[in-house]
Design an enzyme around this catalytic site. Structure first.
Site, PDB file in Angstrom:
ATOM      1  N   HIS A  38       0.966  -1.171  -0.015  1.00 32.26           N
ATOM      2  CA  HIS A  38       0.108   0.038   0.052  1.00 32.26           C
ATOM      3  C   HIS A  38       0.761   1.292   0.019  1.00 32.26           C
ATOM      4  CE1 HIS A  38      -3.107   3.104   1.881  1.00 32.26           C
ATOM      5  NE2 HIS A  38      -3.732   2.178   1.511  1.00 32.26           N
TER       6      HIS A  38
ATOM      7  N   ASP B 185       3.073  -4.190   8.118  1.00 30.41           N
ATOM      8  CA  ASP B 185       1.701  -3.521   7.755  1.00 30.41           C
ATOM      9  C   ASP B 185       0.775  -4.422   7.998  1.00 30.41           C
ATOM     10  OD1 ASP B 185      -0.455  -2.372   6.789  1.00 30.41           O
ATOM     11  OD2 ASP B 185       0.478  -1.589   5.081  1.00 30.41           O
TER      12      ASP B 185
ATOM     13  N   GLN C 204      -4.590  -5.234   7.056  1.00 26.06           N
ATOM     14  CA  GLN C 204      -5.492  -6.134   6.366  1.00 26.06           C
ATOM     15  C   GLN C 204      -5.392  -7.503   7.013  1.00 26.06           C
ATOM     16  OE1 GLN C 204      -7.854  -5.254   4.685  1.00 26.06           O
ATOM     17  NE2 GLN C 204      -7.337  -3.476   3.710  1.00 26.06           N
TER      18      GLN C 204
ATOM     19  N   LYS D 141     -10.565  -0.561  10.493  1.00 25.19           N
ATOM     20  CA  LYS D 141     -10.704  -1.743   9.609  1.00 25.19           C
ATOM     21  C   LYS D 141     -11.166  -2.922  10.468  1.00 25.19           C
ATOM     22  CE  LYS D 141      -7.481  -0.163   6.308  1.00 25.19           C
ATOM     23  NZ  LYS D 141      -8.041   0.328   5.051  1.00 25.19           N
TER      24      LYS D 141
ATOM     25  N   CYS E  14      -4.652   2.473  -3.663  1.00 31.36           N
ATOM     26  CA  CYS E  14      -3.745   3.065  -2.962  1.00 31.36           C
ATOM     27  C   CYS E  14      -2.528   2.152  -3.160  1.00 31.36           C
ATOM     28  CB  CYS E  14      -3.680   3.253  -1.669  1.00 31.36           C
ATOM     29  SG  CYS E  14      -4.602   4.674  -1.161  1.00 31.36           S
TER      30      CYS E  14
HETATM   31  N1  PLP Z   1      -1.948  -0.771   4.603  1.00 31.40           N
HETATM   32  C1  PLP Z   1      -2.883  -1.371   4.057  1.00 31.40           C
HETATM   33  C2  PLP Z   1      -2.618  -2.626   3.434  1.00 31.40           C
HETATM   34  C3  PLP Z   1      -4.211  -0.944   3.752  1.00 31.40           C
HETATM   35  O1  PLP Z   1      -5.144  -1.636   3.283  1.00 31.40           O
HETATM   36  C4  PLP Z   1      -4.545   0.397   4.315  1.00 31.40           C
HETATM   37  C5  PLP Z   1      -5.892   1.171   4.376  1.00 31.40           C
HETATM   38  O2  PLP Z   1      -6.611   0.755   3.173  1.00 31.40           O
HETATM   39  C6  PLP Z   1      -3.374   1.112   4.965  1.00 31.40           C
HETATM   40  C7  PLP Z   1      -1.960   0.565   4.993  1.00 31.40           C
HETATM   41  C8  PLP Z   1      -3.577   2.405   5.240  1.00 31.40           C
HETATM   42  O3  PLP Z   1      -4.473   2.452   6.490  1.00 31.40           O
HETATM   43  P1  PLP Z   1      -5.116   3.604   7.254  1.00 31.40           P
HETATM   44  O4  PLP Z   1      -5.542   4.625   6.079  1.00 31.40           O
HETATM   45  O5  PLP Z   1      -6.106   3.545   8.152  1.00 31.40           O
HETATM   46  O6  PLP Z   1      -4.043   4.580   7.748  1.00 31.40           O
END
Ligand code: PLP
Length: 420
Positions: free
Chosen positions: A137, A214, A217, A240, A378
């Site tokens: 992401h 990260d 998910q 999430k 993203c």
């Molecule tokens: N990393 C992953 C794999 C994501 O799916 C997301 C959000 O969709 C993020 C990071 C960023 O999360 P946040 O926008 O809640 O900071």
């Protein structure tokens, strides 16, 4: 019963999981959109919230809204207690040895930025490498790019194959003594791929690299134990996982956090301040400058209790069977190409339809009550790799049903008739 084949083993998890009862806890799901029942298939973007979380937020503002850590009056004490108890619950939920290793942030994005700044600036320099994967992401790319720009380090990208699986041989070859940090998604949001995170961490530690996971998910969909994984840092978002927006977590190993300087300066992150010198607060408060998202923390604690009650193992099994059902369904649609077909996947169905731009498809699905996401999610490097400008993405949660997948199937057929 729909017109596609359904994997038989799917029945077990689906039949033993009481999804009707689960859905009763989510008021938002029981509505019509454009005259059709809502099929919310966008939980990778944000999950829906159960009544207990909504009520906890309401209760805080109605009954004990107050700032934390400083006040000695009744309301401040209750707010502080609930906010700090939530930290303890979150620690237990992800297998953190101590609640002092749970840093509250705004979300995954801020958690990763915190590490890239507070740890990265002090530990990464010219000639060093930061290893990410092609499926990250943007939140797990850009903070590292910025760190590389500041320090003269190099960003190295581990490749994926055409199923969206990390190429482990290449990853292993890219790990060298120059690798200072490996930043990797536990689960890809655009592809659904579940990475072999234990092995990745083991290999990275073999060259002395620090691993930042990260987990945005992963934590909502499976039992995660950060200590068993041996992750140095692990980031995730409250919104999430049935919690409120604007709250997230950075878990860190105790010695790593202790060795780090602050991220931002301000109130609460200090022990004492003079114009000559500031003594910083203990971990984790050192990283939590200013009035925090109090109700966010409290709400996330309630979400964690709720998820624990449903059972993360049950959630993972049910979502897996739903994914199999959904995959079987989508594969019956002529001209539909699934993007992300790794062997180990979480509940993400990214796809493109021949000759139809995802942006044209989305409004038609919406008219059928089906909420999916279209775009690059993203993860533009993933789109570039698969040679598509965007995908449509149906993402599943434990409150989804086969009926909603059937609704997606019918809506896609309709979109094809109208646009092909
Ligand atoms: N990393 C992953 C794999 C994501 O799916 C997301 C959000 O969709 C993020 C990071 C960023 O999360 P946040 O926008 O809640 O900071």
């Amino acid at each position: 019963m729909m017109e596609y084949d359904v994997p038989t083993q799917a029945d077990n998890a689906i039949l033993t999981f009481d999804v009707v009862n689960v859905r009763a806890a989510f008021p938002i799901l029981h509505q019509q959109v454009h005259g059709k029942p809502l099929a919310y298939l966008d939980s990778a973007a944000t999950s829906q919230k159960p009544t207990c979380v909504i009520e906890a937020i309401d209760d805080y503002y109605r009954r004990y809204n107050s700032n934390v850590h400083r006040g000695v009056h009744k309301l401040a004490e209750e707010a502080t207690h609930e906010y700090e108890q939530a930290r303890v619950k979150i620690a237990r939920f992800i297998g953190s040895p101590s609640h002092t290793q749970i840093v509250y942030t705004r979300g995954t994005t801020e958690s990763i930025n915190l590490v890239a700044s507070a740890w990265g600036d002090a530990n990464v320099g010219e000639g060093d490498e930061v290893l990410v994967t092609h499926m990250e992401h943007h939140s797990n790319i850009v903070p590292w790019q910025m760190l590389c720009k500041r320090t003269g380090a190099t960003l190295v990208v581990a490749p994926i194959d055409k199923t969206g699986t990390l190429v482990m041989d290449a990853f292993e070859r890219q790990l060298t003594e120059r690798t200072k940090v490996v930043a990797v998604a536990h689960v890809s949001n655009a592809l659904g791929t579940i990475n072999p995170i234990e092995r990745i961490i083991e290999l990275a530690h073999g060259v002395g690299a620090v691993v930042v996971v990260d987990g945005a998910q992963a934590v909502p969909h499976m039992q995660v134990n950060v200590e068993a994984l041996d992750a140095d840092f692990y980031a995730f978002s409250g919104h999430k996982m049935c919690g409120p927006t604007g709250i997230g977590v950075l878990y860190g190993k105790a010695d790593r956090l202790e060795a780090m300087g602050p991220y931002q300066g301000g109130g609460d992150m200090i022990k004492s301040v003079t114009f000559k010198h500031t003594e910083y607060n203990d971990v984790p408060y050192r990283f939590e400058a200013g009035t925090p998202n109090i109700v966010g923390g409290i709400g996330l604690g309630v979400a964690v209790d709720y998820l624990t009650g449903v059972g993360m193992d049950k959630i993972a099994a049910y979502e897996h069977e739903l994914l199999e059902y959904g995959t079987a369904a989508l594969q019956q649609i002529d001209g539909l190409r699934l993007i992300g077909t790794a062997d180990r996947k979480a509940g993400v169905l990214s796809f493109v339809l021949d000759g139809i731009h995802p942006y044209d498809m989305a409004p038609i699905l919406d008219r059928q009550g089906v909420a999916v996401r279209t775009g690059h999610h993203c993860a533009q490097p993933v789109m570039d790799f698969f040679g598509v400008p965007a995908t449509a993405r149906a993402s599943l949660a434990f409150y989804n049903t086969r009926a909603e997948i059937d609704q997606l199937f019918v809506a896609l057929k309709k979109a094809k008739e109208m646009l092909a």
